[in-house]
Design a protein around this motif. Sequence first.
Motif, mmCIF file in Angstrom:
data_model
loop_
_atom_site.group_PDB
_atom_site.id
_atom_site.type_symbol
_atom_site.label_atom_id
_atom_site.label_comp_id
_atom_site.label_asym_id
_atom_site.label_seq_id
_atom_site.Cartn_x
_atom_site.Cartn_y
_atom_site.Cartn_z
ATOM 1 N N PHE A 164 4.667 -4.970 -13.128
ATOM 2 C CA PHE A 164 5.243 -4.836 -11.804
ATOM 3 C C PHE A 164 5.951 -6.278 -11.561
ATOM 4 O O PHE A 164 7.101 -6.353 -11.034
ATOM 5 C CB PHE A 164 4.250 -4.650 -10.629
ATOM 6 C CG PHE A 164 4.804 -4.661 -9.248
ATOM 7 C CD1 PHE A 164 5.435 -3.779 -8.770
ATOM 8 C CD2 PHE A 164 4.800 -6.113 -8.551
ATOM 9 C CE1 PHE A 164 6.217 -3.616 -7.393
ATOM 10 C CE2 PHE A 164 5.299 -5.989 -7.236
ATOM 11 C CZ PHE A 164 5.956 -4.866 -6.538
ATOM 12 N N HIS A 168 10.441 -7.446 -10.994
ATOM 13 C CA HIS A 168 10.948 -8.034 -9.934
ATOM 14 C C HIS A 168 11.312 -9.411 -9.953
ATOM 15 O O HIS A 168 11.878 -10.082 -8.663
ATOM 16 C CB HIS A 168 9.736 -7.405 -8.696
ATOM 17 C CG HIS A 168 9.740 -6.258 -8.232
ATOM 18 N ND1 HIS A 168 8.838 -5.491 -9.159
ATOM 19 C CD2 HIS A 168 10.059 -5.263 -7.372
ATOM 20 C CE1 HIS A 168 9.051 -4.019 -8.343
ATOM 21 N NE2 HIS A 168 9.714 -4.149 -7.481
ATOM 22 N N ASP A 198 9.414 -10.416 -0.710
ATOM 23 C CA ASP A 198 8.687 -9.117 -0.447
ATOM 24 C C ASP A 198 7.770 -8.321 -1.213
ATOM 25 O O ASP A 198 6.787 -7.806 -1.148
ATOM 26 C CB ASP A 198 9.493 -7.942 0.464
ATOM 27 C CG ASP A 198 10.075 -8.466 1.849
ATOM 28 O OD1 ASP A 198 9.545 -9.624 2.309
ATOM 29 O OD2 ASP A 198 11.224 -8.266 2.401
ATOM 30 N N PHE A 199 8.031 -8.601 -2.498
ATOM 31 C CA PHE A 199 7.508 -8.331 -3.770
ATOM 32 C C PHE A 199 6.226 -8.430 -3.671
ATOM 33 O O PHE A 199 5.378 -7.779 -4.427
ATOM 34 C CB PHE A 199 8.361 -8.118 -5.155
ATOM 35 C CG PHE A 199 8.345 -9.637 -5.441
ATOM 36 C CD1 PHE A 199 7.435 -10.037 -6.498
ATOM 37 C CD2 PHE A 199 9.228 -10.587 -5.015
ATOM 38 C CE1 PHE A 199 7.295 -11.178 -6.765
ATOM 39 C CE2 PHE A 199 9.141 -12.124 -5.455
ATOM 40 C CZ PHE A 199 8.211 -12.384 -6.391
ATOM 41 N N ASN A 201 4.173 -8.874 -1.314
ATOM 42 C CA ASN A 201 3.252 -8.259 -0.640
ATOM 43 C C ASN A 201 2.680 -6.945 -1.253
ATOM 44 O O ASN A 201 1.724 -6.593 -1.071
ATOM 45 C CB ASN A 201 4.078 -7.895 0.786
ATOM 46 C CG ASN A 201 4.348 -9.087 1.687
ATOM 47 O OD1 ASN A 201 3.820 -10.178 1.289
ATOM 48 N ND2 ASN A 201 5.230 -9.257 2.313
ATOM 49 N N THR A 202 3.804 -6.198 -1.919
ATOM 50 C CA THR A 202 3.224 -5.056 -2.509
ATOM 51 C C THR A 202 2.344 -5.629 -3.619
ATOM 52 O O THR A 202 1.360 -4.634 -4.053
ATOM 53 C CB THR A 202 4.557 -4.358 -3.143
ATOM 54 O OG1 THR A 202 5.346 -4.230 -1.782
ATOM 55 C CG2 THR A 202 4.219 -2.973 -3.549
ATOM 56 N N GLN A 205 -1.279 -5.954 -2.925
ATOM 57 C CA GLN A 205 -1.843 -4.542 -2.300
ATOM 58 C C GLN A 205 -2.109 -3.361 -3.689
ATOM 59 O O GLN A 205 -2.733 -2.405 -3.281
ATOM 60 C CB GLN A 205 -1.139 -3.911 -1.318
ATOM 61 C CG GLN A 205 -0.893 -4.617 -0.027
ATOM 62 C CD GLN A 205 -0.194 -4.162 0.987
ATOM 63 O OE1 GLN A 205 0.754 -2.999 0.548
ATOM 64 N NE2 GLN A 205 0.177 -4.845 1.956
ATOM 65 N N MET A 206 -1.767 -3.995 -4.653
ATOM 66 C CA MET A 206 -1.999 -3.160 -5.900
ATOM 67 C C MET A 206 -3.503 -3.105 -6.186
ATOM 68 O O MET A 206 -4.340 -3.959 -5.825
ATOM 69 C CB MET A 206 -1.403 -3.670 -7.160
ATOM 70 C CG MET A 206 0.293 -3.611 -7.104
ATOM 71 S SD MET A 206 1.198 -3.959 -8.480
ATOM 72 C CE MET A 206 0.572 -2.962 -9.852
#
Length: 223
Positions: A164, A168, A198-199, A201-202, A205-206
């Motif tokens: 991920f 990004h 902002d990536f 934050n994602t 949460q993974m």
Amino acid sequence: MTFQDIFKSSFLENVNSVSILDMVLAMALAFGLGLFIFLIYKKTFAGVMYSSSFGVTLVALTMISTLVILAVTSNVVLSLGMVGALSIVRFRTAIKEPLDIAFLFWSIAVGIVLAAGMIPLAVFGSVIIGVILLMFANRKSHVNPYIVVLQCADHQSEEAAVRFLREHVQRMVVKSKTVQRELVELNAEVRLKDENTDFLNTLSQMAGVSSAVLVSYNGDYMG
């Protein structure tokens, strides 16, 4: 040799060697250009801790260099003695930022050029140097390297997080990896595509990712 000859001095003969107008003009220009160098240093500073005393030193160093060169150019004998006196000076202060060396030499050079009477060279040269430094200092912030610190629960979550992250960011290089029981910590240097973070934050949460930290990195790096 008489008693008067022993104490005879040519000190009063050197009082008018530099005119008052030359001294006032040279010191005023040195202060103005030193203040300009200080403002450029303050605008382009990108280190960890800003030192206001170093900025004041740049102004003082410009004026001191002008003062010394004015005295040297007015007396050939004094110039030889000044070389010997300055040769024994040792500076023990460590330079933390490589760019600070350029500002120190800039201040000294401006003082020397001013005292030599090359006022246009000192003024236009300082303006050109200042503009170039501002151009390089105002580059986009996302070009700077960052360090991402990831803490994952297992190998599967680590692979998913790294995949991920590579999608990004513009570039990613793994710097270190620490593996403990039920914990994998990964330190990677990344270059962002833009200023959007902002990536992260994602990423935090993974599944399996317990922590994701983004730190600005100003140290030396390769590539």
